[in-house]
Design an enzyme around this catalytic site. Structure first.
Site, PDB file in Angstrom:
ATOM      1  CB  THR A 147     -21.097 -24.014  -3.283  1.00  5.31           C
ATOM      2  OG1 THR A 147     -23.062 -23.858  -2.699  1.00  5.31           O
ATOM      3  CG2 THR A 147     -20.581 -24.353  -1.846  1.00  5.31           C
ATOM      4  CE  LYS A 169     -23.800 -24.255   0.630  1.00  3.23           C
ATOM      5  NZ  LYS A 169     -23.605 -25.701  -0.375  1.00  3.23           N
ATOM      6  CB  THR A 180     -23.850 -29.218   0.837  1.00  4.25           C
ATOM      7  OG1 THR A 180     -23.615 -30.716   0.274  1.00  4.25           O
ATOM      8  CG2 THR A 180     -23.527 -29.259   2.431  1.00  4.25           C
ATOM      9  CD  GLU A 260     -26.536 -19.708 -11.166  1.00  6.55           C
ATOM     10  OE1 GLU A 260     -25.735 -20.200 -11.880  1.00  6.55           O
ATOM     11  OE2 GLU A 260     -26.044 -20.041  -9.614  1.00  6.55           O
ATOM     12  CG  ASN A 380     -27.809 -29.833 -11.886  1.00  5.04           C
ATOM     13  OD1 ASN A 380     -27.033 -29.770 -10.788  1.00  5.04           O
ATOM     14  ND2 ASN A 380     -28.561 -28.985 -11.591  1.00  5.04           N
ATOM     15  CB  THR A 385     -15.959 -32.300 -17.091  1.00  2.00           C
ATOM     16  OG1 THR A 385     -17.163 -32.237 -17.391  1.00  2.00           O
ATOM     17  CG2 THR A 385     -15.921 -34.086 -16.411  1.00  2.00           C
TER      18      THR A 385
END
Lengths: 385, 385
Positions: A147, A169, A180, A260, A380, A385
């Site tokens: 992701t 991941k 996740t 990151e 985050n 959106t």
């Protein structure tokens, strides 16, 4: 040369870009155990709000047999109610039909945004594409489940005539909305579901379960271990334990390193308390404290925040006898500042924090966390959106 | 007109700039109860690592009698070991001598950096200056206890012939390294220590204890209630309870509103679970979740993060029957997204979150928190150095 899940004998994989990720990158993968054995074990999230694929995979693993695992990234299929359960079941059914196996032997794992229905037309087309392109594609599968991971994560632990491969991941340290953690481990050892279960639980505790970035726990976390028996070797339990632990430790290291939005990797170790559970509670309490984490971001040896945080832990302690070391240097002795404490250099990317709670006792535990940075907030605060 | 701690009859106060704060601003205050009664009650931090002034004040309040309270800002006198205890005792002793009272009737509260010894020469000079300038200086005292507060916080609740005044400092929502919440309430009612204790504990629970910004709890938190009896009025317990509650609620509101580094005030209410304690656990779990807090910063109606967070709470819930409202609009019904959920407008400064855990039950609780912003990281990553 294969390095991941398709390195052990008896496993094939495929990956495809089903357009679930807006980026158009690889976003679905299929892992197939061609046997001769199809034993499996799994560990799931402790969250009580669980995604539909978790329910489907729990059911699939219940009898210790799994022949295939379907993965998708970009959509978690969580909090989608009855429709989510139906979509997970339909994904499993389509995969079972495409492979000619029973649907009860197919697991499914999803990761991505919560609360959006799966695009079933894309999933269906993806399953068909995957089933027709199986091969030595472990690395592509590892890429497809990413992701916000910056790099794909694979591992391979070679044993005596057998091996454990894996992919994972995990973005807990960078964008925990996508926190996740999905892990798939494969082995060509011959091992019963009970042996696999024991090895997996032993391995998860000191590895993935010590990665504690912000206390958030995903609705979708799943670690699967599949065994094909294709090597013909039946390892002793201790040998299996060691190999599975090494694979999990390696993947956990890669998850912590792929950070990151993070500038520090912080290891918090607690000693001098009643038992390991108390030590873990104390280490987590410090590792989750935002004041401690922002101090780390500022390379600030502000040991007072460690004491203020750990004082709230549910652990035996002598509040007058707590000591703290930063990177091996004493900064607090008997709950009081040590000479030179404010000058300790924390400018490097790795910080080790050692806390002794001063209550005696044999309890010890380590938690790995990160700092709390501007990029954490940035990533985050602008996600759904 | 007096508006704070010196408004009720029988109280005087003073403030001075003792050069403990580097800014040179007012940083010490003294509050004196001139009687005729000197009854008192207090509530302290739940942190097990407590500052030296907490120990001294606990001892002073133990017999229900307090005649004076010494305050300083800029230095918490926490984690200073035996020397910290000695310095707190010396501060108390100097104050007692200056006022001609027993040292066991003097309390002391400190706020500021942890792990730095009190500058006792400045404290001593400050005490002498304070003792010689007592008067109707409640507002100056409220100013002197500020750390990163942007405004001084005072309150006055008028009752029938008596009143409750108060001052507070609390920066839990902006720079929690200085999170110490100090509150002093004064009343000219005639009330026993037991009445005061009951009123104070009832008032703190739904006010200060619901302010939960980042889960951090200071080593120095102290709320004191002093009663002079100077009005000659003995209120009924219920009347006292109501006035003290109103004073605490007003100060808590001011604390939440004074929010440097914060862009949102977020109220999280939980219903539909076993009891109030479970509801509080769930509300805190959501209110402390960094993913939820960063979503709030981004004005992002990402209800999935509410579900992912609350699933980890220790509270009765039906994971398939959870509902969530943002600002009165349903965003999640039966653990599934409601139509239009992604379009709910959270751009305002105040956000109300209502979570029903779907387990029936009468439990309910509210926690007030804030978003997690860039400024939070900025302020807290650059403090001690």
């Amino acid at each position: 040369m294969s390095t991941g899940i398709t390195a052990p004998a008896g496993f094939t994989a495929a990956a495809t870009a089903a357009q679930i990720k807006h980026s158009g990158k690889l976003d679905m993968a299929l892992v197939v155990n061609d046997g001769p054995e199809h034993n499996a074990a799994a560990v799931f999230t402790r969250n009580r709000v669980v995604a539909s694929p978790i329910k489907a995979t729990r059911a699939a693993v219940a009898d210790g047999t799994v022949k295939a695992v379907l993965y998708n990234a970009g959509n978690a299929n969580a909090c989608n109610g009855v429709q989510g359960d139906k979509d997970a079941a339909a994904s499993v059914q389509r995969t079972a039909e495409a492979l000619g196996v029973l649907s009860e032997d197919v697991a499914v794992c999803s990761t991505g945004l919560i609360g959006e229905l799966l695009p079933m037309d894309k999933i269906t087309a993806g399953v068909d594409a995957l089933a027709s392109s199986l091969g030595d594609h472990g690395s592509a599968a590892a890429e497809a489940i990413m992701t916000t991971d910056l790099v794909a994560k694979e591992t391979l632990i070679e044993a005596d005539g057998w091996s454990v491969g894996g992919m994972g991941k995990g973005v807990g340290m960078m964008a925990p909305s996508l926190a996740t953690m999905l892990v798939c481990l494969t082995t060509d050892a011959s091992a019963t579901p009970e042996m696999l279960d024991e090895a997996l639980h032993k391995a998860v505790a000191p590895t993935f379960n010590t990665l504690d970035i912000d206390g958030s726990t995903s609705t979708n976390d799943t670690v699967l271990l599949l065994a094909s028996g294709a090597s013909g070797v039946t390892p002793r339990q201790a040998e299996l334990d060691a190999a599975v632990l090494a694979a999990c430790a390696n993947l956990a290291d890669q998850m912590q390193a792929d950070a990151e939005g993070v500038t520090k990797r912080v290891k918090v170790t607690v000693t001098g308390t009643g038992d390991d559970a108390q030590a873990l509670n104390a280490a987590r309490t410090v590792g989750r404290d935002n004041l401690f984490k922002t101090a780390m971001f500022g390379s600030d040896p502000n040991w007072g925040r460690v004491l203020a945080a750990v004082g709230m832990a549910e652990a035996d302690m002598d509040p007058e006898r707590i000591s703290v070391h930063f990177n091996g240097q004493p900064v607090c002795v008997d709950s009081t500042g040590a000479p030179g404490a404010r000058d300790v250099d924390l400018s490097g990317a790795d910080v080790e924090v050692l806390i002794d709670l001063g209550a005696g006792g044999e309890g010890t535990a380590t938690v790995r966390t990160t700092d709390l940075s501007h990029d954490y907030v940035e990533i985050n605060s602008a996600y759904s959106t």
